[in-house]
Write a protein that holds these residues in place. Structure first.
Motif, PDB file in Angstrom:
ATOM      1  N   TYR A 181      -0.816  -7.154   3.794  1.00 25.74           N
ATOM      2  CA  TYR A 181       0.045  -6.020   3.465  1.00 25.74           C
ATOM      3  C   TYR A 181      -0.052  -5.699   1.971  1.00 25.74           C
ATOM      4  O   TYR A 181      -0.202  -4.541   1.581  1.00 25.74           O
ATOM      5  CB  TYR A 181       1.495  -6.326   3.847  1.00 25.74           C
ATOM      6  CG  TYR A 181       2.453  -5.212   3.510  1.00 25.74           C
ATOM      7  CD1 TYR A 181       2.557  -4.098   4.329  1.00 25.74           C
ATOM      8  CD2 TYR A 181       3.250  -5.274   2.369  1.00 25.74           C
ATOM      9  CE1 TYR A 181       3.425  -3.067   4.025  1.00 25.74           C
ATOM     10  CE2 TYR A 181       4.126  -4.250   2.053  1.00 25.74           C
ATOM     11  CZ  TYR A 181       4.205  -3.144   2.886  1.00 25.74           C
ATOM     12  OH  TYR A 181       5.055  -2.125   2.576  1.00 25.74           O
TER      13      TYR A 181
ATOM     14  N   ASP B  79      -3.367  -4.015   1.251  1.00 23.34           N
ATOM     15  CA  ASP B  79      -3.379  -2.617   1.694  1.00 23.34           C
ATOM     16  C   ASP B  79      -2.590  -1.725   0.735  1.00 23.34           C
ATOM     17  O   ASP B  79      -3.037  -0.633   0.376  1.00 23.34           O
ATOM     18  CB  ASP B  79      -2.796  -2.497   3.103  1.00 23.34           C
ATOM     19  CG  ASP B  79      -3.684  -3.107   4.163  1.00 23.34           C
ATOM     20  OD1 ASP B  79      -4.871  -3.392   3.857  1.00 23.34           O
ATOM     21  OD2 ASP B  79      -3.196  -3.303   5.297  1.00 23.34           O
ATOM     22  N   VAL B  80      -1.416  -2.186   0.322  1.00 25.97           N
ATOM     23  CA  VAL B  80      -0.578  -1.391  -0.586  1.00 25.97           C
ATOM     24  C   VAL B  80      -1.279  -1.219  -1.931  1.00 25.97           C
ATOM     25  O   VAL B  80      -1.318  -0.113  -2.495  1.00 25.97           O
ATOM     26  CB  VAL B  80       0.815  -2.039  -0.763  1.00 25.97           C
ATOM     27  CG1 VAL B  80       1.568  -1.418  -1.915  1.00 25.97           C
ATOM     28  CG2 VAL B  80       1.614  -1.889   0.519  1.00 25.97           C
TER      29      VAL B  80
ATOM     30  N   GLU C 223      -4.106   1.308  -1.642  1.00 22.82           N
ATOM     31  CA  GLU C 223      -3.575   2.682  -1.644  1.00 22.82           C
ATOM     32  C   GLU C 223      -3.140   3.085  -3.043  1.00 22.82           C
ATOM     33  O   GLU C 223      -3.398   4.209  -3.495  1.00 22.82           O
ATOM     34  CB  GLU C 223      -2.383   2.788  -0.684  1.00 22.82           C
ATOM     35  CG  GLU C 223      -2.755   2.821   0.773  1.00 22.82           C
ATOM     36  CD  GLU C 223      -3.383   4.149   1.176  1.00 22.82           C
ATOM     37  OE1 GLU C 223      -2.931   5.208   0.707  1.00 22.82           O
ATOM     38  OE2 GLU C 223      -4.341   4.098   1.953  1.00 22.82           O
TER      39      GLU C 223
ATOM     40  N   ARG D  33       4.975   2.367  -5.725  1.00 25.10           N
ATOM     41  CA  ARG D  33       6.101   2.881  -4.930  1.00 25.10           C
ATOM     42  C   ARG D  33       5.636   3.915  -3.921  1.00 25.10           C
ATOM     43  O   ARG D  33       6.057   3.912  -2.765  1.00 25.10           O
ATOM     44  CB  ARG D  33       7.158   3.495  -5.857  1.00 25.10           C
ATOM     45  CG  ARG D  33       8.040   2.495  -6.508  1.00 25.10           C
ATOM     46  CD  ARG D  33       9.218   3.177  -7.224  1.00 25.10           C
ATOM     47  NE  ARG D  33       9.637   2.342  -8.320  1.00 25.10           N
ATOM     48  CZ  ARG D  33       9.391   2.568  -9.599  1.00 25.10           C
ATOM     49  NH1 ARG D  33       8.750   3.654  -9.974  1.00 25.10           N
ATOM     50  NH2 ARG D  33       9.789   1.720 -10.511  1.00 25.10           N
TER      51      ARG D  33
ATOM     52  N   ILE E 193       3.807   2.190  -1.065  1.00 25.41           N
ATOM     53  CA  ILE E 193       4.741   1.525  -0.138  1.00 25.41           C
ATOM     54  C   ILE E 193       5.450   2.559   0.719  1.00 25.41           C
ATOM     55  O   ILE E 193       5.589   2.393   1.939  1.00 25.41           O
ATOM     56  CB  ILE E 193       5.752   0.661  -0.918  1.00 25.41           C
ATOM     57  CG1 ILE E 193       5.043  -0.536  -1.540  1.00 25.41           C
ATOM     58  CG2 ILE E 193       6.882   0.192  -0.013  1.00 25.41           C
ATOM     59  CD1 ILE E 193       5.903  -1.325  -2.499  1.00 25.41           C
ATOM     60  N   TRP E 194       5.879   3.665   0.106  1.00 31.57           N
ATOM     61  CA  TRP E 194       6.558   4.717   0.871  1.00 31.57           C
ATOM     62  C   TRP E 194       5.628   5.304   1.919  1.00 31.57           C
ATOM     63  O   TRP E 194       6.017   5.494   3.070  1.00 31.57           O
ATOM     64  CB  TRP E 194       7.055   5.822  -0.069  1.00 31.57           C
ATOM     65  CG  TRP E 194       7.686   6.939   0.692  1.00 31.57           C
ATOM     66  CD1 TRP E 194       8.961   6.997   1.145  1.00 31.57           C
ATOM     67  CD2 TRP E 194       7.053   8.141   1.127  1.00 31.57           C
ATOM     68  NE1 TRP E 194       9.172   8.165   1.832  1.00 31.57           N
ATOM     69  CE2 TRP E 194       7.995   8.889   1.827  1.00 31.57           C
ATOM     70  CE3 TRP E 194       5.765   8.654   0.984  1.00 31.57           C
ATOM     71  CZ2 TRP E 194       7.714  10.119   2.398  1.00 31.57           C
ATOM     72  CZ3 TRP E 194       5.476   9.884   1.544  1.00 31.57           C
ATOM     73  CH2 TRP E 194       6.451  10.598   2.242  1.00 31.57           C
TER      74      TRP E 194
ATOM     75  N   LYS F 191       3.010   3.921   3.306  1.00 34.59           N
ATOM     76  CA  LYS F 191       2.729   2.936   4.365  1.00 34.59           C
ATOM     77  C   LYS F 191       3.881   2.842   5.351  1.00 34.59           C
ATOM     78  O   LYS F 191       3.681   2.744   6.553  1.00 34.59           O
ATOM     79  CB  LYS F 191       2.456   1.573   3.740  1.00 34.59           C
ATOM     80  CG  LYS F 191       1.951   0.546   4.715  1.00 34.59           C
ATOM     81  CD  LYS F 191       0.938  -0.319   4.044  1.00 34.59           C
ATOM     82  CE  LYS F 191       0.375  -1.345   4.972  1.00 34.59           C
ATOM     83  NZ  LYS F 191      -0.544  -0.796   5.934  1.00 34.59           N
ATOM     84  N   SER F 192       5.119   2.905   4.838  1.00 34.95           N
ATOM     85  CA  SER F 192       6.265   2.806   5.748  1.00 34.95           C
ATOM     86  C   SER F 192       6.536   4.122   6.463  1.00 34.95           C
ATOM     87  O   SER F 192       6.985   4.124   7.605  1.00 34.95           O
ATOM     88  CB  SER F 192       7.504   2.360   4.976  1.00 34.95           C
ATOM     89  OG  SER F 192       7.871   3.349   4.027  1.00 34.95           O
ATOM     90  N   ALA F 193       6.247   5.245   5.824  1.00 44.60           N
ATOM     91  CA  ALA F 193       6.541   6.544   6.437  1.00 44.60           C
ATOM     92  C   ALA F 193       5.559   6.884   7.548  1.00 44.60           C
ATOM     93  O   ALA F 193       5.936   7.507   8.548  1.00 44.60           O
ATOM     94  CB  ALA F 193       6.525   7.645   5.377  1.00 44.60           C
TER      95      ALA F 193
ATOM     96  N   SER G 256       3.575   4.644   9.239  1.00 45.54           N
ATOM     97  CA  SER G 256       3.324   3.536  10.158  1.00 45.54           C
ATOM     98  C   SER G 256       4.424   3.519  11.202  1.00 45.54           C
ATOM     99  O   SER G 256       5.598   3.636  10.872  1.00 45.54           O
ATOM    100  CB  SER G 256       3.326   2.197   9.411  1.00 45.54           C
ATOM    101  OG  SER G 256       2.285   2.159   8.478  1.00 45.54           O
TER     102      SER G 256
ATOM    103  N   GLY H 243       7.145   2.082  13.342  1.00 45.55           N
ATOM    104  CA  GLY H 243       7.973   0.889  13.258  1.00 45.55           C
ATOM    105  C   GLY H 243       8.267   0.346  14.643  1.00 45.55           C
ATOM    106  O   GLY H 243       7.881   0.927  15.659  1.00 45.55           O
TER     107      GLY H 243
END
Length: 190
Positions: free
Chosen positions: A53, A56-57, A60, A79, A82-83, A85-87, A89, A91
């Motif tokens: 993880y 990957d971050v 990016e 930041r 991370i945003w 990747k979470s937006a 991906s 969940g």
């Protein structure tokens, strides 16, 4: 795993657990799990997941910094990575969705498997690939033109004489019945 992440991880001293593994064990203890309650290999899996993880971050973030024309990373690049990747991906599903799915699945009863001694249980035929999976197609009726040609050919011939094809047995009884029905249908239309 990214080469930059691997290179930044300091090697552990002989017999000493890596820092990342110690952190994972500390996290597991903080949620109430003792060391005997989980598989020791789980720590290695969590460490691998965390490193992947992070790689990957950081990859990016490096792409965002390159796009901005900077040679080094900034906190905003990380930041944003991370945003993103979470937006983008998916969940895990919500707890209610999982419970509803489990409830609907658990309404289907399990097969009763109490075979007699020495008997090998086999699944039902619809659960195997042994059942026939084809459809029987009805024979195609000859067209009216073909029936009229057959009728014209039959007028000049002896009705008691068998053709060579019928004599050899290659024309089935069923085909003969179909031809007779077709001829009868043409005669009724006239």
């Amino acid at each position: 795993m990214d080469a930059a992440v691997r290179a930044s991880t300091p090697p552990a001293a002989a017999g000493e657990e890596p820092r990342d593994a110690r952190m994972v064990r500390r996290i597991l203890r903080s949620v109430g799990l003792r060391e005997c309650e989980y598989d020791p290999r789980a720590v290695d899996r969590f460490v691998e997941l965390a490193r992947r993880y992070a790689g990957d971050v950081l990859g990016e973030a490096r792409a965002y910094a390159d796009h901005a024309g900077r040679a080094s990373l900034e906190a905003d690049d990380v930041r944003l990575a991370i945003w993103a990747k979470s937006a983008f991906s998916p969940g895990p599903p919500r707890r209610e969705v999982i419970f509803d799915l489990a409830r609907s699945r658990n309404t289907i009863p399990l097969h009763k498997a109490a075979p007699p001694p020495g008997w090998i249980p086999l699944p039902s035929l619809e659960d195997t690939m042994l059942s026939p999976n084809y459809l029987v197609v009805r024979p195609v009726m000859p067209s009216l033109d073909q029936v009229e040609e057959t009728e014209d050919d039959d007028e000049g011939s002896d009705p008691n004489c068998n053709t060579e094809q019928e004599h050899n047995g290659s024309t089935s009884n069923k085909q003969t019945q179909i031809n007779a029905m077709a001829v009868a249908a043409v005669r009724q239309r006239r």
